[in-house]
Scaffold this motif. Structure first.
Motif, PDB file in Angstrom:
ATOM      1  N   ALA A  47      29.930  20.467   1.527  1.00 16.78           N
ATOM      2  CA  ALA A  47      29.501  20.139   0.166  1.00 16.78           C
ATOM      3  C   ALA A  47      30.343  19.001  -0.406  1.00 16.78           C
ATOM      4  O   ALA A  47      29.827  18.115  -1.089  1.00 16.78           O
ATOM      5  CB  ALA A  47      29.595  21.372  -0.732  1.00 16.78           C
ATOM      6  N   PHE A  48      31.653  19.006  -0.115  1.00 18.16           N
ATOM      7  CA  PHE A  48      32.531  17.950  -0.615  1.00 18.16           C
ATOM      8  C   PHE A  48      32.155  16.594  -0.013  1.00 18.16           C
ATOM      9  O   PHE A  48      32.046  15.600  -0.731  1.00 18.16           O
ATOM     10  CB  PHE A  48      33.987  18.284  -0.309  1.00 18.16           C
ATOM     11  N   VAL A  49      31.943  16.558   1.295  1.00 18.13           N
ATOM     12  CA  VAL A  49      31.595  15.298   1.957  1.00 18.13           C
ATOM     13  C   VAL A  49      30.244  14.786   1.463  1.00 18.13           C
ATOM     14  O   VAL A  49      30.072  13.586   1.207  1.00 18.13           O
ATOM     15  CB  VAL A  49      31.611  15.475   3.491  1.00 18.13           C
ATOM     16  N   LEU A  50      29.281  15.681   1.306  1.00 18.49           N
ATOM     17  CA  LEU A  50      27.969  15.260   0.794  1.00 18.49           C
ATOM     18  C   LEU A  50      28.065  14.757  -0.643  1.00 18.49           C
ATOM     19  O   LEU A  50      27.386  13.797  -1.018  1.00 18.49           O
ATOM     20  CB  LEU A  50      26.969  16.404   0.880  1.00 18.49           C
ATOM     21  N   SER A  51      28.926  15.392  -1.447  1.00 17.10           N
ATOM     22  CA  SER A  51      29.070  14.931  -2.831  1.00 17.10           C
ATOM     23  C   SER A  51      29.678  13.534  -2.882  1.00 17.10           C
ATOM     24  O   SER A  51      29.254  12.702  -3.673  1.00 17.10           O
ATOM     25  CB  SER A  51      29.911  15.918  -3.642  1.00 17.10           C
ATOM     26  N   ILE A  52      30.656  13.274  -2.020  1.00 20.53           N
ATOM     27  CA  ILE A  52      31.255  11.939  -1.968  1.00 20.53           C
ATOM     28  C   ILE A  52      30.216  10.923  -1.494  1.00 20.53           C
ATOM     29  O   ILE A  52      30.147   9.803  -2.008  1.00 20.53           O
ATOM     30  CB  ILE A  52      32.497  11.927  -1.058  1.00 20.53           C
ATOM     31  N   ALA A  53      29.393  11.312  -0.536  1.00 18.84           N
ATOM     32  CA  ALA A  53      28.352  10.403  -0.049  1.00 18.84           C
ATOM     33  C   ALA A  53      27.335  10.087  -1.138  1.00 18.84           C
ATOM     34  O   ALA A  53      26.861   8.963  -1.240  1.00 18.84           O
ATOM     35  CB  ALA A  53      27.659  11.011   1.169  1.00 18.84           C
ATOM     36  N   LEU A  54      27.009  11.074  -1.963  1.00 23.22           N
ATOM     37  CA  LEU A  54      26.027  10.847  -3.026  1.00 23.22           C
ATOM     38  C   LEU A  54      26.615  10.108  -4.226  1.00 23.22           C
ATOM     39  O   LEU A  54      25.916   9.341  -4.879  1.00 23.22           O
ATOM     40  CB  LEU A  54      25.441  12.186  -3.493  1.00 23.22           C
ATOM     41  N   LEU A  55      27.888  10.346  -4.531  1.00 23.09           N
ATOM     42  CA  LEU A  55      28.475   9.759  -5.731  1.00 23.09           C
ATOM     43  C   LEU A  55      29.059   8.368  -5.496  1.00 23.09           C
ATOM     44  O   LEU A  55      29.242   7.606  -6.436  1.00 23.09           O
ATOM     45  CB  LEU A  55      29.538  10.697  -6.302  1.00 23.09           C
ATOM     46  N   GLY A  56      29.392   8.041  -4.263  1.00 24.09           N
ATOM     47  CA  GLY A  56      29.779   6.679  -3.941  1.00 24.09           C
ATOM     48  C   GLY A  56      31.269   6.397  -3.981  1.00 24.09           C
ATOM     49  O   GLY A  56      32.101   7.261  -4.243  1.00 24.09           O
ATOM     50  N   LYS A  57      31.566   5.117  -3.708  1.00 27.45           N
ATOM     51  CA  LYS A  57      32.953   4.666  -3.604  1.00 27.45           C
ATOM     52  C   LYS A  57      33.680   4.732  -4.939  1.00 27.45           C
ATOM     53  O   LYS A  57      34.890   4.943  -4.970  1.00 27.45           O
ATOM     54  CB  LYS A  57      33.007   3.235  -3.078  1.00 27.45           C
ATOM     55  N   GLU A  58      32.976   4.552  -6.034  1.00 26.98           N
ATOM     56  CA  GLU A  58      33.632   4.576  -7.339  1.00 26.98           C
ATOM     57  C   GLU A  58      34.216   5.956  -7.626  1.00 26.98           C
ATOM     58  O   GLU A  58      35.339   6.076  -8.112  1.00 26.98           O
ATOM     59  CB  GLU A  58      32.646   4.193  -8.451  1.00 26.98           C
ATOM     60  N   PHE A  59      33.464   6.981  -7.316  1.00 23.47           N
ATOM     61  CA  PHE A  59      33.934   8.340  -7.545  1.00 23.47           C
ATOM     62  C   PHE A  59      35.109   8.662  -6.622  1.00 23.47           C
ATOM     63  O   PHE A  59      36.084   9.274  -7.049  1.00 23.47           O
ATOM     64  CB  PHE A  59      32.796   9.340  -7.336  1.00 23.47           C
ATOM     65  N   LEU A  60      35.026   8.230  -5.372  1.00 27.11           N
ATOM     66  CA  LEU A  60      36.132   8.441  -4.447  1.00 27.11           C
ATOM     67  C   LEU A  60      37.385   7.707  -4.934  1.00 27.11           C
ATOM     68  O   LEU A  60      38.495   8.224  -4.825  1.00 27.11           O
ATOM     69  CB  LEU A  60      35.747   7.975  -3.044  1.00 27.11           C
TER      70      LEU A  60
END
Length: 77
Positions: A47-60
């Motif tokens: 779920a964490f990896v998918l959330s980062i993939a959906l939210l993008g580099k800005e969120f990371l």
């Protein structure tokens, strides 16, 4: 809609760790507790990896900035 799903998955990933902390208070056998813990860890990480993939580099970048306050990513000299 993509951001809503991303934020939901991000929160869900941390809720899985909270669920792991509540397992000792349930009347479960060792085997069931181990299986549920494994499933929650794997599910939370996915779920964490998918959330980062959906939210993008800005969120990371925001997450890294927050964690840099605690010197998690500090480079040794």
């Amino acid at each position: 809609m993509k951001k809503v799903i991303g934020y939901f998955l991000f929160v869900l990933s941390f809720m899985s760790w909270a669920a792991i902390a509540s397992l000792p208070f349930l009347n479960l056998s060792i085997e069931k507790s181990a299986a549920i813990t494994t499933a929650l860890i794997v599910g939370g990480e996915i779920a964490f990896v998918l959330s980062i993939a959906l939210l993008g580099k800005e969120f990371l970048g925001k997450i890294k900035t927050f964690l840099n306050r605690f010197n998690f990513f500090r480079k040794e000299k």
